[in-house]
Design a protein around this motif. Structure first.
Motif, PDB file in Angstrom:
ATOM      1  N   ILE A 181       1.012  -1.195  -0.306  1.00 44.25           N
ATOM      2  CA  ILE A 181      -0.129  -0.059  -0.013  1.00 44.25           C
ATOM      3  C   ILE A 181       0.829   1.280   0.044  1.00 44.25           C
ATOM      4  CG2 ILE A 181      -1.706   1.240   1.328  1.00 44.25           C
ATOM      5  CD1 ILE A 181      -2.756  -1.197   2.550  1.00 44.25           C
ATOM      6  N   LEU A 199       0.283   5.502   0.781  1.00 49.19           N
ATOM      7  CA  LEU A 199      -0.461   6.457   1.119  1.00 49.19           C
ATOM      8  C   LEU A 199       0.132   7.706   0.548  1.00 49.19           C
ATOM      9  CD1 LEU A 199      -1.316   5.027   4.706  1.00 49.19           C
ATOM     10  CD2 LEU A 199      -2.800   5.004   2.382  1.00 49.19           C
ATOM     11  N   ILE A 256       4.124   4.585  18.798  1.00 48.85           N
ATOM     12  CA  ILE A 256       4.895   5.177  17.635  1.00 48.85           C
ATOM     13  C   ILE A 256       3.999   6.090  16.631  1.00 48.85           C
ATOM     14  CG2 ILE A 256       6.480   5.125  15.615  1.00 48.85           C
ATOM     15  CD1 ILE A 256       7.758   2.358  16.933  1.00 48.85           C
ATOM     16  N   GLU A 257       4.291   7.086  16.473  1.00 46.75           N
ATOM     17  CA  GLU A 257       3.429   8.033  15.456  1.00 46.75           C
ATOM     18  C   GLU A 257       4.367   8.563  14.662  1.00 46.75           C
ATOM     19  OE1 GLU A 257       0.229   8.190  16.109  1.00 46.75           O
ATOM     20  OE2 GLU A 257       0.014   7.630  18.232  1.00 46.75           O
ATOM     21  N   ILE A 258       4.238   8.366  13.206  1.00 46.68           N
ATOM     22  CA  ILE A 258       4.946   8.606  12.195  1.00 46.68           C
ATOM     23  C   ILE A 258       3.925   9.562  11.116  1.00 46.68           C
ATOM     24  CG2 ILE A 258       6.561   8.068  10.596  1.00 46.68           C
ATOM     25  CD1 ILE A 258       6.702   5.187  11.901  1.00 46.68           C
ATOM     26  N   ASP A 259       4.748  10.859  10.819  1.00 54.06           N
ATOM     27  CA  ASP A 259       4.002  11.626   9.909  1.00 54.06           C
ATOM     28  C   ASP A 259       4.946  11.690   8.569  1.00 54.06           C
ATOM     29  OD1 ASP A 259       2.914  13.003  12.407  1.00 54.06           O
ATOM     30  OD2 ASP A 259       1.451  12.813  10.895  1.00 54.06           O
ATOM     31  N   ALA A 260       4.180  11.956   7.199  1.00 52.18           N
ATOM     32  CA  ALA A 260       5.179  11.599   6.152  1.00 52.18           C
ATOM     33  C   ALA A 260       4.308  12.214   5.104  1.00 52.18           C
ATOM     34  CB  ALA A 260       5.809  10.445   6.036  1.00 52.18           C
ATOM     35  N   ASP A 261       5.099  12.620   3.893  1.00 49.23           N
ATOM     36  CA  ASP A 261       4.302  12.819   2.666  1.00 49.23           C
ATOM     37  C   ASP A 261       3.693  11.587   2.255  1.00 49.23           C
ATOM     38  OD1 ASP A 261       4.879  15.575   3.153  1.00 49.23           O
ATOM     39  OD2 ASP A 261       6.672  15.693   1.915  1.00 49.23           O
ATOM     40  N   ARG A 262       4.567  10.747   2.137  1.00 46.90           N
ATOM     41  CA  ARG A 262       4.322   9.671   1.566  1.00 46.90           C
ATOM     42  C   ARG A 262       4.680   8.144   2.356  1.00 46.90           C
ATOM     43  NH1 ARG A 262       3.696   9.779  -4.072  1.00 46.90           N
ATOM     44  NH2 ARG A 262       3.666   7.580  -5.044  1.00 46.90           N
ATOM     45  N   ILE A 263       3.919   7.095   2.393  1.00 53.13           N
ATOM     46  CA  ILE A 263       4.088   6.069   3.085  1.00 53.13           C
ATOM     47  C   ILE A 263       4.039   4.740   2.155  1.00 53.13           C
ATOM     48  CG2 ILE A 263       3.533   4.623   4.841  1.00 53.13           C
ATOM     49  CD1 ILE A 263       2.464   6.869   6.564  1.00 53.13           C
ATOM     50  N   HIS A 264       5.045   3.944   2.109  1.00 51.30           N
ATOM     51  CA  HIS A 264       4.865   2.507   1.382  1.00 51.30           C
ATOM     52  C   HIS A 264       4.723   1.537   2.590  1.00 51.30           C
ATOM     53  CE1 HIS A 264       5.764   4.718  -2.299  1.00 51.30           C
ATOM     54  NE2 HIS A 264       6.938   5.246  -1.550  1.00 51.30           N
ATOM     55  N   VAL A 265       3.707   0.532   2.372  1.00 53.19           N
ATOM     56  CA  VAL A 265       3.740  -0.461   3.477  1.00 53.19           C
ATOM     57  C   VAL A 265       3.615  -1.668   2.608  1.00 53.19           C
ATOM     58  CG1 VAL A 265       2.274  -1.500   5.188  1.00 53.19           C
ATOM     59  CG2 VAL A 265       2.337   1.013   5.015  1.00 53.19           C
ATOM     60  N   ASP A 266       4.714  -2.447   3.173  1.00 55.98           N
ATOM     61  CA  ASP A 266       4.540  -3.838   2.290  1.00 55.98           C
ATOM     62  C   ASP A 266       4.502  -4.745   3.428  1.00 55.98           C
ATOM     63  OD1 ASP A 266       5.105  -6.433   1.406  1.00 55.98           O
ATOM     64  OD2 ASP A 266       6.604  -5.624  -0.185  1.00 55.98           O
ATOM     65  N   HIS A 308       8.219  -0.899   6.178  1.00 54.81           N
ATOM     66  CA  HIS A 308       7.483   0.691   6.027  1.00 54.81           C
ATOM     67  C   HIS A 308       8.504   1.502   5.582  1.00 54.81           C
ATOM     68  CE1 HIS A 308       4.544  -1.549   8.534  1.00 54.81           C
ATOM     69  NE2 HIS A 308       3.770  -0.440   8.254  1.00 54.81           N
ATOM     70  N   PHE A 330       9.109   5.454   4.778  1.00 59.32           N
ATOM     71  CA  PHE A 330       8.282   6.761   4.804  1.00 59.32           C
ATOM     72  C   PHE A 330       9.273   7.791   3.881  1.00 59.32           C
ATOM     73  CE2 PHE A 330       5.380   5.550   8.130  1.00 59.32           C
ATOM     74  CZ  PHE A 330       6.033   4.374   8.767  1.00 59.32           C
ATOM     75  N   VAL A 387      11.618   1.406   8.113  1.00 58.97           N
ATOM     76  CA  VAL A 387      11.247   0.806   9.382  1.00 58.97           C
ATOM     77  C   VAL A 387      10.904  -0.750   9.153  1.00 58.97           C
ATOM     78  CG1 VAL A 387       9.697   0.321  11.504  1.00 58.97           C
ATOM     79  CG2 VAL A 387      10.223   2.886  10.586  1.00 58.97           C
TER      80      VAL A 387
END
Lengths: 227, 153
Positions: free
Chosen positions: A174, A176, B9-19, B25, B27, B47
């Motif tokens: 995914i 986002l 854990i709180e993570i903010d980013a412009d874009r996140i890829h999750v596999d 992850h 970011f 991560v």
């Protein structure tokens, strides 16, 4: 010039005004009574109440089961409009379910556009990934999916949000995009990592003491992993 | 602080890829990762999570900038901060490695070098000119340790 005498000019002017007013009035009336142009719905060749369909691959393998409260198939664009669609995977390797308020199925199911309270769940490695959003475009054959509206993805306790989403492999991968955020609680303590971190020796101050010894690596004190 | 580990854990980013198959992850863009008082910033943070659920994070920055971290020390109002071309955070060993133009401070104290390893368990640093595993350009380690106040000693 006889034409300019008031007795001739005034009636001429009056007649012109009446003609102009009636022309304006006729146009106004047409605009108000004209029904808005209806988008050609195209020719309908199937209307169904309760619909239940099993979809098979070209090689005859069961792919997914689709149900809907109501379905209309339009010849134009080969579009099937479904009310309250529900989909369940029949594949061994990909386990998922999906539902929405409505969906449009194009090109014999090559592309499905779902709208309204879209909920998709995907089982992967024993855990469920859950997708929630107001829209989802899904290409069942190659597993791609996309949303142009904000989405919420949850997996276990982890929760991710973003303004838009692109996905592959039926939500196993995914991306986002825009204001992306992940909330990731600590893993529940299992036996393997329940050990508390080693406490510094009693009385030893914990003031940082940089040990600047080039190239001599002091082996870190052996301790069990802790979380 | 040690209590940080129990925090989400709180993570903010412009874009996140999750596999989720590879448990990775990625970011990208203005990444800010927070866990209690621990804060890691960078342009890209990767991560990964091992079978037991331990996470490792690698933060890097682009365009000559440095990835940074800060964390409050236990039972103290002092903060430990650090910056480097590459930060590696390992939740299993509770260590943060700073690699390349590394600098770390704790209160008024500061150390600089090519490679710094900060041990969160013992609050101690290991600083070297050579990289942790490979040879690095010659350079010197520099440490500035502020004298404690006379009343304290």
């Amino acid at each position: 010039m006889t034409l300019l005498r008031p007795t001739v000019l005034l009636p001429l002017l009056f007649a012109t005004l009446v003609a102009a007013f009636s022309f304006w009035l006729e146009r106004r009336v047409n605009l108000l009574t004209q029904s808005p142009p209806v988008e050609p719905a195209g020719e309908i060749d199937l209307v169904s109440g309760e619909l239940a369909v099993d979809v098979y691959s070209d090689t005859g393998l069961p792919m997914h089961h689709i149900e809907a409260d109501h379905a209309i198939h339009y010849l134009a664009g080969d579009r099937t409009a479904l009310e309250r669609p529900r989909v369940t995977s029949l594949r061994e390797d990909v386990r998922f379910t999906g539902r929405a308020q409505r969906a449009d199925v194009f090109d014999h199911g090559e592309r499905i556009e779902a709208f309204g309270d879209v909920l998709v769940t995907r089982l992967l490695d024993g855990a469920e990934t859950r997708y929630e959003g107001q829209m989802l475009v899904w290409w069942p054959d190659d597993g791609r999916a996309r949303s142009d509206l904000p989405v919420v993805i949850t997996r276990g306790e982890r929760r991710a949000t973003g303004d838009r989403m692109e996905a592959e492999d039926h939500l196993a991968k995914i991306t986002l995009i825009g204001n992306a955020h992940v909330h990731w609680p600590p893993e529940p303590k299992t036996a393997a990592n329940a050990l508390a971190p080693a406490k510094p020796a009693a009385g030893k101050t914990t003031a940082p003491t940089p040990r600047a010894k080039p190239d001599s690596r002091q082996p870190a004190p052996r301790r069990s992993p802790s979380r | 602080e040690k209590a940080d580990k129990q925090k989400p854990i709180e993570i903010d980013a412009d874009r996140i890829h999750v596999d989720d198959r590879q448990k990775v992850h990625i970011f990208e863009g203005n990444v800010l990762m927070k866990q209690g008082t621990l804060e890691i910033r960078g342009d890209r943070v990767v991560v990964t999570q091992d079978e037991q659920g331990f996470k490792t994070g690698v933060a890097t920055a682009q365009g000559g900038k440095l990835a940074t971290f800060k964390q409050k020390r236990d039972n103290s109002d002092e903060w430990v901060t650090g910056e480097a071309e590459r930060l590696e955070y390992d939740a299993r060993t509770n260590k943060i490695k700073l690699i390349g133009r590394a600098r770390a401070t704790s209160g008024q104290d500061e150390v600089r070098g090519a490679y710094i390893e900060y041990d969160q368990n013992t609050d101690q640093y290991y600083v070297t000119t050579a990289g942790g595993t490979s040879s690095a350009p010659s350079g010197r380690v520099r440490a500035v340790i502020q004298p404690k106040n006379t009343e304290e000693q």
